[in-house]
Each structure stands twice: as structure tokens, then as C-alpha cells.
Design a protein around this motif. Structure first.
Motif, PDB file in Angstrom:
ATOM      1  N   ALA A 184       2.346  -8.863  -5.771  1.00 35.42           N
ATOM      2  CA  ALA A 184       2.090 -10.302  -5.677  1.00 35.42           C
ATOM      3  C   ALA A 184       2.264 -10.795  -4.242  1.00 35.42           C
ATOM      4  CB  ALA A 184       3.017 -11.061  -6.623  1.00 35.42           C
ATOM      5  N   GLU A 185       3.265 -10.280  -3.553  1.00 38.89           N
ATOM      6  CA  GLU A 185       3.503 -10.684  -2.157  1.00 38.89           C
ATOM      7  C   GLU A 185       2.330 -10.273  -1.269  1.00 38.89           C
ATOM      8  OE1 GLU A 185       7.145  -8.815  -1.108  1.00 38.89           O
ATOM      9  OE2 GLU A 185       8.360 -10.029  -2.494  1.00 38.89           O
ATOM     10  N   HIS A 240      -2.225 -11.746   2.072  1.00 39.11           N
ATOM     11  CA  HIS A 240      -3.486 -11.286   2.662  1.00 39.11           C
ATOM     12  C   HIS A 240      -4.730 -11.714   1.887  1.00 39.11           C
ATOM     13  CE1 HIS A 240      -1.224  -8.753   5.408  1.00 39.11           C
ATOM     14  NE2 HIS A 240      -0.553  -8.261   4.381  1.00 39.11           N
ATOM     15  N   GLY A 241      -4.604 -11.975   0.611  1.00 34.02           N
ATOM     16  CA  GLY A 241      -5.781 -12.309  -0.203  1.00 34.02           C
ATOM     17  C   GLY A 241      -5.624 -13.664  -0.852  1.00 34.02           C
ATOM     18  N   THR A 242      -5.585 -14.715  -0.031  1.00 30.81           N
ATOM     19  CA  THR A 242      -5.232 -16.033  -0.549  1.00 30.81           C
ATOM     20  C   THR A 242      -6.208 -16.525  -1.610  1.00 30.81           C
ATOM     21  OG1 THR A 242      -6.353 -17.053   1.337  1.00 30.81           O
ATOM     22  CG2 THR A 242      -3.979 -16.718   1.518  1.00 30.81           C
ATOM     23  N   THR A 243      -7.494 -16.225  -1.457  1.00 28.66           N
ATOM     24  CA  THR A 243      -8.459 -16.674  -2.467  1.00 28.66           C
ATOM     25  C   THR A 243      -8.200 -15.978  -3.795  1.00 28.66           C
ATOM     26  OG1 THR A 243     -10.115 -17.149  -0.780  1.00 28.66           O
ATOM     27  CG2 THR A 243     -10.900 -16.863  -3.031  1.00 28.66           C
ATOM     28  N   TYR A 244      -7.937 -14.681  -3.753  1.00 33.83           N
ATOM     29  CA  TYR A 244      -7.579 -13.964  -4.985  1.00 33.83           C
ATOM     30  C   TYR A 244      -6.292 -14.540  -5.577  1.00 33.83           C
ATOM     31  CZ  TYR A 244     -10.997 -10.224  -4.212  1.00 33.83           C
ATOM     32  OH  TYR A 244     -12.150  -9.505  -4.060  1.00 33.83           O
ATOM     33  N   HIS A 266      -3.069  -8.647  -9.128  1.00 34.58           N
ATOM     34  CA  HIS A 266      -2.295  -8.339  -7.922  1.00 34.58           C
ATOM     35  C   HIS A 266      -2.250  -6.833  -7.647  1.00 34.58           C
ATOM     36  CE1 HIS A 266       0.111 -12.321  -8.603  1.00 34.58           C
ATOM     37  NE2 HIS A 266      -1.084 -12.533  -8.078  1.00 34.58           N
ATOM     38  N   THR A 267      -2.164  -6.018  -8.695  1.00 36.80           N
ATOM     39  CA  THR A 267      -2.088  -4.574  -8.466  1.00 36.80           C
ATOM     40  C   THR A 267      -3.411  -4.024  -7.940  1.00 36.80           C
ATOM     41  OG1 THR A 267      -2.632  -4.038 -10.778  1.00 36.80           O
ATOM     42  CG2 THR A 267      -0.291  -4.199 -10.202  1.00 36.80           C
ATOM     43  N   VAL A 268      -4.525  -4.519  -8.480  1.00 40.01           N
ATOM     44  CA  VAL A 268      -5.824  -4.076  -7.967  1.00 40.01           C
ATOM     45  C   VAL A 268      -5.944  -4.454  -6.496  1.00 40.01           C
ATOM     46  CG1 VAL A 268      -8.326  -4.354  -8.124  1.00 40.01           C
ATOM     47  CG2 VAL A 268      -6.961  -4.200 -10.215  1.00 40.01           C
ATOM     48  N   TYR A 269      -5.570  -5.695  -6.182  1.00 44.77           N
ATOM     49  CA  TYR A 269      -5.663  -6.136  -4.793  1.00 44.77           C
ATOM     50  C   TYR A 269      -4.748  -5.287  -3.898  1.00 44.77           C
ATOM     51  CZ  TYR A 269      -5.752  -8.798  -0.548  1.00 44.77           C
ATOM     52  OH  TYR A 269      -5.896  -9.136   0.769  1.00 44.77           O
ATOM     53  N   ALA A 270      -3.533  -5.028  -4.356  1.00 45.23           N
ATOM     54  CA  ALA A 270      -2.568  -4.289  -3.535  1.00 45.23           C
ATOM     55  C   ALA A 270      -3.072  -2.887  -3.213  1.00 45.23           C
ATOM     56  CB  ALA A 270      -1.220  -4.223  -4.242  1.00 45.23           C
ATOM     57  N   CYS A 275      -6.146  -1.820  -3.021  1.00 43.62           N
ATOM     58  CA  CYS A 275      -7.247  -1.910  -2.060  1.00 43.62           C
ATOM     59  C   CYS A 275      -6.745  -2.329  -0.684  1.00 43.62           C
ATOM     60  CB  CYS A 275      -8.296  -2.895  -2.571  1.00 43.62           C
ATOM     61  SG  CYS A 275      -9.056  -2.393  -4.134  1.00 43.62           S
ATOM     62  N   ARG A 276      -5.777  -3.240  -0.642  1.00 42.25           N
ATOM     63  CA  ARG A 276      -5.249  -3.716   0.633  1.00 42.25           C
ATOM     64  C   ARG A 276      -4.561  -2.594   1.396  1.00 42.25           C
ATOM     65  NH1 ARG A 276      -6.459  -7.713   3.605  1.00 42.25           N
ATOM     66  NH2 ARG A 276      -6.508  -6.076   5.149  1.00 42.25           N
ATOM     67  N   LEU A 277      -3.748  -1.814   0.695  1.00 47.69           N
ATOM     68  CA  LEU A 277      -2.998  -0.757   1.361  1.00 47.69           C
ATOM     69  C   LEU A 277      -3.928   0.310   1.921  1.00 47.69           C
ATOM     70  CD1 LEU A 277      -0.028  -0.422  -1.153  1.00 47.69           C
ATOM     71  CD2 LEU A 277       0.034  -1.461   1.129  1.00 47.69           C
ATOM     72  N   ALA A 278      -4.942   0.688   1.150  1.00 50.15           N
ATOM     73  CA  ALA A 278      -5.903   1.672   1.646  1.00 50.15           C
ATOM     74  C   ALA A 278      -6.683   1.102   2.820  1.00 50.15           C
ATOM     75  CB  ALA A 278      -6.856   2.087   0.529  1.00 50.15           C
ATOM     76  N   ASP A 279      -7.091  -0.154   2.722  1.00 45.09           N
ATOM     77  CA  ASP A 279      -7.864  -0.787   3.788  1.00 45.09           C
ATOM     78  C   ASP A 279      -7.053  -0.882   5.081  1.00 45.09           C
ATOM     79  OD1 ASP A 279     -10.468  -2.142   4.344  1.00 45.09           O
ATOM     80  OD2 ASP A 279      -9.175  -3.834   4.800  1.00 45.09           O
TER      81      ASP A 279
END
Length: 291
Positions: free
Chosen positions: A13-14, A19-23, A39-43, A45-49
Motif C-alpha cells: 500500500a505504501e 508512486h502510483g497515486t492514480t491507482y 496494491h500487490t499487483v502495483y507493488a 510491477c513497481r519493484l521490477a520497473d
């Protein structure tokens, strides 16, 4: 739920809030369990990116040693090993795996995603829209829609194609907004055939008549993708519809702001203000989504 999982979901969630305010704003409209799974899907993708785009970042949830390519390969192996085992000792990875297994997300999605992230390390331009859209964006954007769909609990499998289109629409908006940042990384995501057609050169970092024509063309293409995605809203339950619809409206407004800036994406990152995001979210709950 174990303390490990609770800690992992909090960290996801943090990452989304930061990093993904719209999401993040869209996910606020979902029930708690669905919100955590977004949040887990976003996390993931964010970490890999970040391994690919900002390798100087060090997050407790990713490998620290080696080149970006080595770190990404290690992260990929770690993820698939944890998924096969059904758990992990690391909180964020434990939460990601728990979410994926509960939702029954097809593991094949993640292979395509990691392939696209790896492509960013070896390819910095794309010759045509077809190569970009049906090649790179297949694994970097369309597949994100596929990952999110089990979380959103659609009424029908026909929601798949609109979800894929929305993933591409979001990413193309990012490409148009982030031209300057991507140049700093040596990358140009706008297809070479389009640049040549309009005689536009992003490396000038100036708004020329040719640049305006190019960007107007790309914005129209982007809006067509949002149009392809919009029918999928009716295929989602009310809370999911409000969540996705809010994200769609907010991302679309980035295009409005790009136009209002006369396509100057070099002077600073174009954003939708927080108060506007809040207003759209509140409106989605109270009176329905704006056009």
C-alpha cells in the motif's frame, strides 16, 4: 492473517500511495480485500520497473547485487520460486504471492511481464506502432489489465479485451507525459515511423510545429484506446466500476493537460492535482463518474 502478511500488504500500500497515486485513489473505492490486491499487483510491477529504470534505488524487497539485468533475473526467479512454493519469508513477496494465489491469476501473465522489463534493458527505440503495441506493450501494459482483472471480479470473461486496452491506454499516456524522463534514460517510446512521418525530433527537447503535430496524433491514438476500454466498465460490479472508471478519468485528464500545455512535456512533469483526484473519486461515489 499472519504478521508477515500484514506487514507485506502495508508495504504494498505504501508503494502504491507513493508512486502510483492514480491507482491509489482509484483503489480507495474498493472493499478492503480488493484494495489490498490492487496494491500487490502495483507493488510487483513497481519493484521490477525500478530495477530497470532506477537501479540506484535499493528496496528491501528486491535483490541488491549485480547489474540491472542480473538483479531483474534474480527477482524473476525469486518471484516464480515463491509462487511455486506458495509463500515467502519476505513480507512484500509473501503478500504478492498470497494475493495471486487467492485470485487465481494465470502465472503466464508474469512471464510476459518480466520479458518486457528485460527488453527495456536491451532496446531503446521501437520502429513501428505495431512493434510497440503488439510487442513491448503486450507484456508491459496489456498484461497489467489481465493481472488486475481477477481482483476486479468482472461479470463476464468478455471484460478481458477492454482491460487489456486500458492497460495500453494508461501506458501510452505515461509515454507521452514522460518523454523527457525517458530521454534521460536514453529511451524513446514514440515509434520511429511516427517521428519520421511528422519530422519530429524529441532529442531537441523543444516544442516545434512538427512536435505538436506528432503529439496531437499520439493523443488521438491514446483516446481511441480509452474508447476501446470504456465498454468494460459495464462488465464490472459497482465498486470495481467506480475504481477503474476513476482511474480512467484521471489518466485521460493527463492528456487534456498535455494539450493545454501545447504539448510541452519538456518543461516539467504534467500532473493532475491531488484536489482534482479527490474530487473525481468523491463524485464517483456520490453521483457517478464524470465524462
Amino acid at each position: 492473517m499472519s504478521e508477515l502478511l500484514e506487514a507485506g500488504y502495508r508495504r504494498c500500500a505504501e508503494l502504491t500511495r507513493r508512486h502510483g497515486t492514480t491507482y491509489f485513489w482509484g483503489a480507495l473505492l474498493l472493499p478492503r480485500e480488493q484494495r489490498r490486491d490492487v496494491h500487490t499487483v502495483y507493488a510487483l510491477c513497481r519493484l521490477a520497473d525500478d530495477i530497470v529504470d532506477e537501479p540506484e534505488k535499493v528496496d528491501l524487497s528486491v535483490p541488491r547485487d549485480g547489474t540491472p539485468a542480473e538483479r531483474l533475473a534474480t527477482f524473476r526467479t525469486w518471484f516464480f520460486d515463491a509462487l511455486a512454493a506458495g509463500s515467502s519469508d519476505e513480507p512484500v513477496m509473501a503478500a504478492i504471492v498470497d494475493s495471486i494465489r487467492r485470485r487465481g491469476t494465470d502465472p503466464e501473465c508474469f512471464g510476459r511481464f518480466f520479458d518486457a522489463m528485460a527488453a527495456d534493458l536491451v532496446q531503446d527505440t521501437w520502429p513501428t506502432w505495431d512493434a510497440l503495441s503488439n510487442g513491448y506493450m503486450e507484456g508491459s501494459a496489456a498484461v497489467i489489465g489481465e493481472m488486475m482483472l481477477p481482483v476486479l471480479e468482472p461479470y463476464t470473461p468478455e471484460a478481458m479485451e477492454p482491460a487489456r486496452a486500458l492497460g495500453k491506454a494508461f501506458q501510452l499516456t505515461n509515454f507521452l507525459r514522460d518523454v523527457d524522463e525517458d530521454l534521460d534514460r536514453g529511451r524513446v517510446y514514440l515509434p520511429r515511423e511516427d517521428l519520421e512521418r511528422f519530422g519530429a525530433d524529441p532529442w531537441l527537447r523543444r516544442v516545434t510545429p512538427q512536435w505538436r503535430e506528432l503529439m496531437a496524433f499520439e493523443v488521438a491514438r491514446n483516446r481511441a484506446l480509452y474508447d476501446d476500454a470504456r465498454p468494460g466498465l459495464a462488465m464490472l460490479p459497482p465498486a470495481s466500476r467506480r475504481c477503474v472508471g476513476t482511474a480512467l478519468v484521471l489518466y485521460s485528464r493527463i492528456l487534456d493537460r498535455i494539450e493545454a500545455a501545447e504539448y510541452d512535456v519538456f518543461a516539467g512533469r504534467i500532473r493532475v492535482p491531488g484536489r482534482e483526484k479527490l474530487g473525481v473519486a468523491v463524485r464517483a461515489v456520490t453521483v457517478g463518474l464524470p465524462a
